[in-house]
Design a protein around this motif. Structure first.
Motif, PDB file in Angstrom:
ATOM      1  N   VAL A  24       0.826  -1.206   0.000  1.00  0.00           N
ATOM      2  CA  VAL A  24       0.000   0.000   0.000  1.00  0.00           C
ATOM      3  C   VAL A  24       0.864   1.262   0.000  1.00  0.00           C
ATOM      4  O   VAL A  24       0.489   2.281  -0.580  1.00  0.00           O
ATOM      5  CB  VAL A  24      -0.983   0.007   1.184  1.00  0.00           C
ATOM      6  N   LEU A  25       2.043   1.205   0.598  1.00  0.00           N
ATOM      7  CA  LEU A  25       2.958   2.347   0.533  1.00  0.00           C
ATOM      8  C   LEU A  25       3.342   2.639  -0.911  1.00  0.00           C
ATOM      9  O   LEU A  25       3.397   3.801  -1.328  1.00  0.00           O
ATOM     10  CB  LEU A  25       4.211   2.068   1.358  1.00  0.00           C
ATOM     11  N   TRP A  26       3.588   1.591  -1.676  1.00  0.00           N
ATOM     12  CA  TRP A  26       3.948   1.795  -3.075  1.00  0.00           C
ATOM     13  C   TRP A  26       2.798   2.459  -3.826  1.00  0.00           C
ATOM     14  O   TRP A  26       2.999   3.436  -4.553  1.00  0.00           O
ATOM     15  CB  TRP A  26       4.316   0.468  -3.748  1.00  0.00           C
ATOM     16  N   PHE A  27       1.589   1.948  -3.655  1.00  0.00           N
ATOM     17  CA  PHE A  27       0.443   2.530  -4.363  1.00  0.00           C
ATOM     18  C   PHE A  27       0.228   3.993  -3.968  1.00  0.00           C
ATOM     19  O   PHE A  27      -0.119   4.824  -4.807  1.00  0.00           O
ATOM     20  CB  PHE A  27      -0.815   1.713  -4.077  1.00  0.00           C
ATOM     21  N   ALA A  28       0.417   4.308  -2.705  1.00  0.00           N
ATOM     22  CA  ALA A  28       0.219   5.683  -2.249  1.00  0.00           C
ATOM     23  C   ALA A  28       1.273   6.629  -2.814  1.00  0.00           C
ATOM     24  O   ALA A  28       0.968   7.749  -3.223  1.00  0.00           O
ATOM     25  CB  ALA A  28       0.226   5.734  -0.727  1.00  0.00           C
ATOM     26  N   CYS A  29       2.522   6.167  -2.846  1.00  0.00           N
ATOM     27  CA  CYS A  29       3.622   7.057  -3.211  1.00  0.00           C
ATOM     28  C   CYS A  29       3.853   7.163  -4.718  1.00  0.00           C
ATOM     29  O   CYS A  29       4.448   8.134  -5.185  1.00  0.00           O
ATOM     30  CB  CYS A  29       4.915   6.603  -2.536  1.00  0.00           C
ATOM     31  N   GLN A  30       3.364   6.192  -5.495  1.00  0.00           N
ATOM     32  CA  GLN A  30       3.630   6.219  -6.933  1.00  0.00           C
ATOM     33  C   GLN A  30       2.661   7.091  -7.706  1.00  0.00           C
ATOM     34  O   GLN A  30       2.842   7.318  -8.891  1.00  0.00           O
ATOM     35  CB  GLN A  30       3.613   4.789  -7.483  1.00  0.00           C
TER      36      GLN A  30
END
Length: 221
Positions: A93-99
């Motif tokens: 979820v960190l990846w989805f939020a930051c990308q």
């Protein structure tokens, strides 16, 4: 797999990137924001899902045993549904939020999902749920497997003629936590996630996303 077979389940989802949080932030989970919000849309949803099954009959991923399974496939490939994507992996979820290409702070939502799970959900009509439910999908597609996917199934309120947002739903709001990610940290987090094996290449295991990943990795114009 019955959702009730998993205990102590914490799920995470990201909201659209924005500069300031709003009182309806968790509502952005309901991806189908319909133009006719004053009308019930269940029959339209059933019709669209039926058309998807007919037009996609030659696609292997559409050969699903239940309506809920077909909703999962539809949601995962971009059709607007009453499902919300979650993951049991906080790095995902960190990846989805930051990308996200938008600028500004990003927001992650954590949900304690134990009380929202119910055995036998796959055998029920997903358009007639009386409360919002969390469930683990069958791990029968590479993206769901790679993303540690889970979903919430949202009910349509006949009284308010709208889907019930998580942050105003008395059943879910007490289990929901918002985490803000400062805009200046997003790029650093993506680099760190890449070093830990989390990237578009690993979360979307197909040729198109591999090429997108290569463009990001080597900073191609």
């Amino acid at each position: 797999m019955p959702a009730s077979s998993v205990s102590s389940t914490s799920l995470a989802a990201c909201a659209a990137v924005r500069t300031m949080p709003t009182s309806t932030s968790a509502c952005s989970c309901n991806r189908w924001i319909r133009s006719a919000m004053g009308l019930g849309t269940t029959e339209q949803e059933r019709m669209v899902l039926g058309q998807l099954s007919l037009l996609g009959a030659s696609f292997p991923e559409m050969q699903q045993p239940t309506e809920l399974d077909r909703l999962v496939v539809a949601q995962h490939f971009g059709l607007k549904t009453r499902l919300l994507d979650w993951t049991s992996n906080p790095l995902v979820v960190l990846w989805f939020a930051c990308q996200d290409r938008q600028t500004g702070d990003a927001f992650v939502y954590a949900l304690e999902a134990d009380t929202l799970q119910k055995e036998g959900l796959y055998s029920r009509d997903p358009f007639k749920v009386d409360v919002t439910r969390a469930f683990q999908p069958r791990l029968n597609n590479p993206r769901i497997l790679a993303q540690h996917g889970w979903f919430t199934l949202h009910r349509f309120s006949q009284r308010s003629k709208a889907f019930v947002p998580l942050d105003t739903n008395p059943t879910t709001v007490k289990h929901l936590t918002e985490i803000r990610i400062p805009a200046k940290r997003r790029s650093l987090i993506l680099d760190s996630l890449y070093r830990h094996g989390i990237s578009r290449r690993t979360l979307f295991p197909d040729t198109e996303c591999l090429c997108t990943f290569m463009s990001w990795r080597y900073k191609l114009a």
